[in-house]
Design a protein around this motif. Structure first.
Motif, PDB file in Angstrom:
ATOM      1  N   PHE A   9       0.672  -0.902   0.460  1.00 45.67           N
ATOM      2  CA  PHE A   9      -0.245  -0.025   0.037  1.00 45.67           C
ATOM      3  C   PHE A   9       0.563   1.672  -0.133  1.00 45.67           C
ATOM      4  O   PHE A   9       1.988   1.111   0.544  1.00 45.67           O
ATOM      5  CB  PHE A   9      -0.662   0.139   1.510  1.00 45.67           C
ATOM      6  CG  PHE A   9      -2.168  -0.904   1.179  1.00 45.67           C
ATOM      7  CD1 PHE A   9      -2.730  -0.949   0.440  1.00 45.67           C
ATOM      8  CD2 PHE A   9      -1.896  -2.772   1.676  1.00 45.67           C
ATOM      9  CE1 PHE A   9      -3.814  -2.056   0.482  1.00 45.67           C
ATOM     10  CE2 PHE A   9      -3.011  -3.221   2.116  1.00 45.67           C
ATOM     11  CZ  PHE A   9      -3.961  -3.268   1.368  1.00 45.67           C
ATOM     12  N   GLY A  10      -0.015   2.202  -0.309  1.00 47.81           N
ATOM     13  CA  GLY A  10       1.265   3.323  -0.226  1.00 47.81           C
ATOM     14  C   GLY A  10      -0.188   4.643  -1.017  1.00 47.81           C
ATOM     15  O   GLY A  10      -0.977   3.649  -0.641  1.00 47.81           O
ATOM     16  N   GLN A  11       0.743   6.043  -0.883  1.00 49.48           N
ATOM     17  CA  GLN A  11      -0.591   7.075  -0.908  1.00 49.48           C
ATOM     18  C   GLN A  11       0.165   7.419  -1.445  1.00 49.48           C
ATOM     19  O   GLN A  11       1.448   8.413  -1.653  1.00 49.48           O
ATOM     20  CB  GLN A  11      -1.144   7.455   0.788  1.00 49.48           C
ATOM     21  CG  GLN A  11      -1.896   6.372   1.419  1.00 49.48           C
ATOM     22  CD  GLN A  11      -2.134   7.634   2.550  1.00 49.48           C
ATOM     23  OE1 GLN A  11      -0.625   7.033   3.709  1.00 49.48           O
ATOM     24  NE2 GLN A  11      -3.241   6.753   2.919  1.00 49.48           N
ATOM     25  N   CYS A  12      -0.643   9.428  -1.953  1.00 47.92           N
ATOM     26  CA  CYS A  12      -0.266   9.942  -2.334  1.00 47.92           C
ATOM     27  C   CYS A  12       0.450  10.713  -2.205  1.00 47.92           C
ATOM     28  O   CYS A  12       0.066  11.307  -0.175  1.00 47.92           O
ATOM     29  CB  CYS A  12      -1.096  11.176  -3.320  1.00 47.92           C
ATOM     30  SG  CYS A  12      -0.651  12.598  -3.628  1.00 47.92           S
ATOM     31  N   SER A  13       1.805  11.505  -1.552  1.00 43.25           N
ATOM     32  CA  SER A  13       3.002  11.909  -0.956  1.00 43.25           C
ATOM     33  C   SER A  13       3.264  13.876  -1.107  1.00 43.25           C
ATOM     34  O   SER A  13       4.054  14.148  -0.646  1.00 43.25           O
ATOM     35  CB  SER A  13       3.792  11.294  -0.103  1.00 43.25           C
ATOM     36  OG  SER A  13       3.600  10.055  -0.194  1.00 43.25           O
ATOM     37  N   GLU A  14       1.649  14.631  -1.722  1.00 39.03           N
ATOM     38  CA  GLU A  14       2.114  15.183  -2.238  1.00 39.03           C
ATOM     39  C   GLU A  14       1.079  16.170  -1.862  1.00 39.03           C
ATOM     40  O   GLU A  14      -0.132  15.666  -2.563  1.00 39.03           O
ATOM     41  CB  GLU A  14       2.825  16.341  -3.911  1.00 39.03           C
ATOM     42  CG  GLU A  14       2.673  16.900  -3.994  1.00 39.03           C
ATOM     43  CD  GLU A  14       4.583  17.853  -3.703  1.00 39.03           C
ATOM     44  OE1 GLU A  14       5.190  17.165  -3.609  1.00 39.03           O
ATOM     45  OE2 GLU A  14       5.187  18.646  -3.204  1.00 39.03           O
ATOM     46  N   ILE A  15       1.058  17.092  -1.159  1.00 39.07           N
ATOM     47  CA  ILE A  15      -0.400  17.831  -0.898  1.00 39.07           C
ATOM     48  C   ILE A  15      -1.003  18.559  -2.234  1.00 39.07           C
ATOM     49  O   ILE A  15      -0.475  19.454  -2.821  1.00 39.07           O
ATOM     50  CB  ILE A  15      -0.024  19.145  -0.241  1.00 39.07           C
ATOM     51  CG1 ILE A  15       0.514  19.061   0.817  1.00 39.07           C
ATOM     52  CG2 ILE A  15      -1.534  19.676  -0.219  1.00 39.07           C
ATOM     53  CD1 ILE A  15       0.159  18.093   1.641  1.00 39.07           C
ATOM     54  N   CYS A  16      -2.113  17.646  -2.748  1.00 36.29           N
ATOM     55  CA  CYS A  16      -2.110  18.119  -4.140  1.00 36.29           C
ATOM     56  C   CYS A  16      -3.500  18.833  -4.369  1.00 36.29           C
ATOM     57  O   CYS A  16      -4.473  18.470  -5.861  1.00 36.29           O
ATOM     58  CB  CYS A  16      -1.963  16.979  -5.029  1.00 36.29           C
ATOM     59  SG  CYS A  16      -3.482  15.430  -4.809  1.00 36.29           S
TER      60      CYS A  16
END
Ligand SMILES: [Cu+2]
Length: 227
Positions: A195-202
């Motif tokens: 699992f992962g997630q987006c890591s830039e405040i988008c």
């Protein structure tokens, strides 16, 4: 995967991740030793009121030591760090290419190595639709299936704003920039779901664009996508 009471990094699933994790452990040990040494000598000076250093004006031996020892410590950090950087981008041959495009707020994936191009969007599963044992904010409707023990080139870009495709248990994070193609290679060592997630405040739904990848055997992978 990351749990609420975890202090250190996750267990790594790739060689790059393992190397990065070991380098992190080594750096932390070094940092702690330097910090403890510094505190010890500061405390010694404070407690003794500089008694030990009274009348001490110069020492060639001491100057040599406090030059060579830090230089050696920096060298021992710099060499593995450079080695790791080249190791992360080193592969020149790939078994497969995965193209990842970030959108507000979902990921699109493409596999273009086959006769028919495969592309699909991957959205987060709503909390109310989760099944038993599934993870909130991490499950997606279309999981990416990839073969394990293979070199996979990941090309990452974005369709709108900056995103970041991050898989902590692979030691991997690539920025997805609009108008630019970033690449990195991944190679998983065992069958697993990562699992992962987006890591830039988008944007407002930044927390709701997870990444889920299952690593399966080549046979299952070909059955899944080609046949
Ligand atoms: Cu994003």
């Amino acid at each position: 995967m990351s749990m609420y009471n975890m202090l250190l990094l996750q267990d790594m699933m790739s060689w790059v991740g393992i190397e990065a994790s070991l380098f992190h452990d080594y750096s932390m040990v070094l940092l702690c030793l330097i910090g403890m040494g510094f505190c010890f000598f500061m405390g010694l000076m404070y407690v003794s009121g500089n008694f030990f250093l009274k009348g001490y004006s110069s020492s060639d031996y001491l100057e040599f030591t406090w030059t060579v020892v830090p230089a050696f410590l920096l060298y021992s950090l710099g060499v593995p760090s450079l080695y790791l950087m080249y190791f992360m981008e080193g592969a020149s041959k790939y078994d497969l290419t995965l193209k990842v495009i970030g959108h507000q707020w979902y990921w699109s994936y493409e596999l273009n190595d086959f006769d028919t191009d495969i592309s699909f969007d991957s959205y987060m599963v709503n909390v109310t639709d989760l099944g038993l044992g599934e993870f909130r904010l991490l499950e997606v409707d279309s999981v990416v299936s990839l073969p394990f023990l293979s070199k996979i080139r990941v090309l990452v870009s974005s369709g709108d704003v900056l995103h970041s495709w991050a898989l902590p248990s692979m030691g991997l994070k690539i920025d997805a920039c609009p108008g630019r193609l970033n690449f990195m290679n991944i190679s998983c060592m065992r069958p697993s779901v990562i699992f992962g997630q987006c890591s830039e405040i988008c944007g407002v739904n930044h927390s709701f664009m997870p990444i889920s990848i299952e690593f399966i055997s080549w046979d299952d992978f070909l059955n899944c996508y080609v046949s």
